[in-house]
Design an enzyme around this catalytic site. Structure first.
Site, PDB file in Angstrom:
ATOM      1  N   SER A  49       4.823   7.162   3.872  1.00 29.73           N
ATOM      2  CA  SER A  49       5.029   5.904   3.157  1.00 29.73           C
ATOM      3  C   SER A  49       5.558   6.214   1.763  1.00 29.73           C
ATOM      4  O   SER A  49       6.528   6.950   1.614  1.00 29.73           O
ATOM      5  CB  SER A  49       3.735   5.090   3.124  1.00 29.73           C
ATOM      6  OG  SER A  49       3.957   3.826   2.557  1.00 29.73           O
ATOM      7  N   ASP A 200      10.653   0.557  -0.244  1.00 25.92           N
ATOM      8  CA  ASP A 200       9.941   1.813  -0.452  1.00 25.92           C
ATOM      9  C   ASP A 200      10.401   2.802   0.620  1.00 25.92           C
ATOM     10  O   ASP A 200      11.168   2.444   1.522  1.00 25.92           O
ATOM     11  CB  ASP A 200       8.427   1.586  -0.463  1.00 25.92           C
ATOM     12  CG  ASP A 200       7.872   1.260   0.919  1.00 25.92           C
ATOM     13  OD1 ASP A 200       8.636   0.743   1.755  1.00 25.92           O
ATOM     14  OD2 ASP A 200       6.680   1.504   1.147  1.00 25.92           O
ATOM     15  N   ASP A 202       9.382   4.156   3.355  1.00 24.58           N
ATOM     16  CA  ASP A 202       9.314   3.912   4.801  1.00 24.58           C
ATOM     17  C   ASP A 202       9.759   2.502   5.173  1.00 24.58           C
ATOM     18  O   ASP A 202       9.647   2.092   6.324  1.00 24.58           O
ATOM     19  CB  ASP A 202       7.930   4.231   5.380  1.00 24.58           C
ATOM     20  CG  ASP A 202       6.860   3.226   4.994  1.00 24.58           C
ATOM     21  OD1 ASP A 202       7.000   2.604   3.930  1.00 24.58           O
ATOM     22  OD2 ASP A 202       5.887   3.065   5.748  1.00 24.58           O
ATOM     23  N   ASP A 204       8.819  -0.624   4.563  1.00 26.13           N
ATOM     24  CA  ASP A 204       8.020  -1.806   4.867  1.00 26.13           C
ATOM     25  C   ASP A 204       7.738  -2.667   3.644  1.00 26.13           C
ATOM     26  O   ASP A 204       7.284  -3.806   3.779  1.00 26.13           O
ATOM     27  CB  ASP A 204       6.720  -1.433   5.596  1.00 26.13           C
ATOM     28  CG  ASP A 204       5.832  -0.472   4.837  1.00 26.13           C
ATOM     29  OD1 ASP A 204       6.178  -0.089   3.706  1.00 26.13           O
ATOM     30  OD2 ASP A 204       4.768  -0.096   5.385  1.00 26.13           O
TER      31      ASP A 204
END
Length: 459
Positions: A49, A200, A202, A204
Site C-alpha cells: 500500500s 496512492d 496501490d 485505492d
C-alpha cells in the site's frame, strides 16, 4: 511482490485449489473487483500500500469482494497456528494447470464497470489536470480509464509515473502526508491546471488538490471529508431519479465528518456510520436487502461508488471527481464553489485530526473510561458513546465518542502503531449567507478544542 504472489498461487494450487493469477503490478481495486467477477472463493492482494519501501503485505478478501471481518480473521489465525512445518506444505509447479494466468480481460471488465457511470460531460475536453500515481501501480489502469471515459489525457508527473518500490521522490508515499503532492502541485502551477489528481501507490486512495489563491503556493488539497461530501452529494444528485430513491444508502465511518449525513437527509437517502475501514463501509447495508449501496467514504482519502468494487477505489473515484470538476468548470465554477454551496446549505463542518505517539495507548483509553472528561476546554461534554461493548449497529471496538454542543470528539488507538488518534469536528450554522463568518467562528472553536483534547490525552 511478484515472488510473493507466485508463492501464494503455488501453495494454493498445491492444496488442490484453482487459482486465478492476475498480471503483475496491478492496483488493489482490480483485485477486489476480480473476486466477484471471477466468482472466486477469496482474493489475495500482495501490496505494501502506501507503507515504507521495506514493507510488504497480504490483504485477504472474502467471496463477497470485501476484506475479511470476524470471525474469518480468528479462524485463519487458528489455521496458521495449526499448520506444522513449512517443509511439509505441498507447493505446485509454476506450470500447474490449476494456476490460470490472466491477461487483460479482467482489467477490461473492470474498466467497463467503473467508466460506465462517468462518461465525460459536455465541455470536459477543456479540463486540464495533473495526475500522479506516486511511484505506484495505478497509472496504467487510471490513464486507460480517463481515456475510455472520454476525459482528456492528464499531465502526468514524469518523475513519479513508473512503479518504483523505493519511492525516491517522497519521504512517505501517502497522499495525506505533507509534501507527498509537492511535485504534482509544482507541475500544476507551471501548466495552469484546473486540478491535481493523485492515487496512492496501490491505487485505492484518491487525493484532489485545487487552485486557491488564499492558500500557500496558490493550491490546496481537499481533505478526505471535503471530497467525500462533494462526491456523496454529486452521486446522490445523479441517482435522484432512480427507482426507490429512498432506498439509496450512503455510508461513512464514526471518525469521519457528519456533513454527508445532512446531505443524505436532504436528498431523502439513507445514511449509516460504521467502524473505520472499508471492510465495514461496504457492508453497511448487507443486513437490509432493501437498501442499495450508493456511495461510501472514509476521511483517510478512501471512496467507492456503487457496488462494482467492494473496497475503496481510487480510480473509480477519480472518474467521479473529474466528472464533477468538468461540470463545475462548464458552469464557470470550481470544486471550491461546489463545496461552498454545500456548507451554505448544511452548515460549516470543520474537521481535524490529532495524533499522539505514546508507548501504551490502552493505558490512555483505560484512563479516559475510568475518569471520563466532562469538558474539553470550555465546551461541556453532553454525551459519551463507548463502543467497547458494541451497539445494535456496530460490533465492539476500542472507540470513545464525545458529543458537545455543535462539536464532536472521537478517540481511538491506532490499530498498527503506538499512537492515539483523535478526530475533531465543529459544526457552525451559516445564517444570511455569511459563510466566511461562519468558517471563522468554527475555526475559533476548533483551536481551543484541539488544545484541550491534546492536554487531556497527554495526561
Amino acid at each position: 511482490s511478484d515472488e510473493f504472489a507466485d508463492e501464494a498461487a503455488r501453495v494454493l494450487a498445491g492444496a488442490g485449489l484453482r487459482v486465478h493469477l492476475l498480471p503483475p503490478r496491478q492496483p488493489t481495486p482490480l483485485l477486489a473487483f476480480a473476486v466477484r467477477h471471477l466468482s472466486a472463493a477469496a482474493g489475495i492482494m500482495i501490496t505494501a500500500s502506501h507503507n515504507p519501501p521495506a514493507d510488504n503485505g497480504y490483504k485477504l478478501y472474502l467471496a463477497d469482494g470485501a476484506q475479511i471481518v470476524p470471525p474469518a480473521d480468528t479462524e485463519i489465525e487458528a489455521a496458521i497456528r495449526a499448520l506444522g512445518p513449512l517443509a511439509q506444505v505441498p507447493v505446485a509447479d509454476p506450470g500447474s494447470p490449476l494456476i490460470i494466468r490472466h491477461g487483460d480481460e479482467v482489467a477490461d471488465a473492470y474498466l467497463a464497470a467503473v467508466t460506465a457511470p462517468f462518461r465525460a460531460p459536455t465541455g470536459a475536453a477543456g479540463l486540464r489536470f495533473v495526475y500522479t500515481p506516486l511511484h505506484g501501480v495505478a497509472a496504467g489502469l487510471a490513464l486507460r480509464a480517463f481515456g475510455q471515459a472520454g476525459f482528456p489525457a492528464p499531465d502526468v508527473v514524469a518523475a513519479q509515473a513508473a512503479p518504483d518500490p523505493d519511492f525516491p521522490t517522497v519521504a512517505f508515499p501517502n497522499p495525506e502526508e505533507p509534501g507527498a503532492l509537492d511535485l504534482a502541485l509544482a507541475r500544476a502551477r507551471e501548466s495552469g491546471a484546473d486540478l491535481v489528481v493523485a492515487n496512492d501507490p496501490d491505487g485505492d486512495r484518491l487525493a484532489v488538490a485545487v487552485p486557491d489563491p488564499r492558500a500557500a503556493g496558490g493550491w490546496r488539497a481537499l481533505t478526505g471529508d471535503q471530497l467525500g461530501a462533494l462526491l456523496g452529494a454529486y452521486i446522490l444528485e445523479r441517482t435522484s431519479a432512480a427507482p426507490d430513491p429512498g432506498h439509496r444508502l450512503v455510508a461513512t465511518t464514526v471518525v469521519s465528518g457528519t456533513l454527508l449525513a445532512s446531505i443524505a437527509a436532504s436528498a431523502g437517502a439513507c445514511y449509516a456510520e460504521t467502524l473505520t475501514g472499508f471492510k465495514w463501509i461496504v457492508r453497511a447495508g448487507d443486513r437490509r436487502g432493501d437498501l442499495r449501496f450508493t456511495f461510501g467514504y472514509e476521511e483517510a482519502l478512501g471512496y467507492t461508488i456503487g457496488t462494482a468494487v467492494r473496497d475503496k477505489d481510487g480510480i473509480g473515484a477519480a472518474l467521479a471527481a473529474l466528472s464533477l470538476a468538468a461540470r463545475a468548470r462548464a458552469a464557470g465554477e470550481s470544486l471550491l464553489d461546489a463545496y461552498d454551496a454545500l456548507e451554505e446549505a448544511h452548515g460549516v463542518h470543520l474537521t481535524g485530526q490529532l495524533t499522539l505517539r505514546i508507548s501504551s495507548p490502552p493505558v490512555i483509553m483505560a484512563r479516559l473510561r475510568s475518569a471520563p472528561p466532562t469538558a474539553f476546554g470550555g465546551a461541556a461534554v453532553t454525551s459519551i458513546a463507548d463502543l467497547a461493548g458494541g451497539t445494535p449497529e456496530l460490533p465492539p471496538s476500542d472507540v470513545l465518542s464525545y458529543r458537545l454542543a455543535g462539536a464532536r470528539v472521537v478517540i481511538r488507538p491506532s490499530g498498527t502503531e503506538p499512537k492515539i488518534k483523535a478526530y475533531l469536528e465543529v459544526v457552525e450554522p451559516v445564517s444570511g449567507g455569511r459563510l466566511a463568518a461562519a468558517r471563522r467562528a468554527a475555526q475559533d472553536r476548533m483551536d481551543p478544542l484541539r488544545e484541550a483534547v491534546q492536554a487531556i490525552l497527554a495526561g
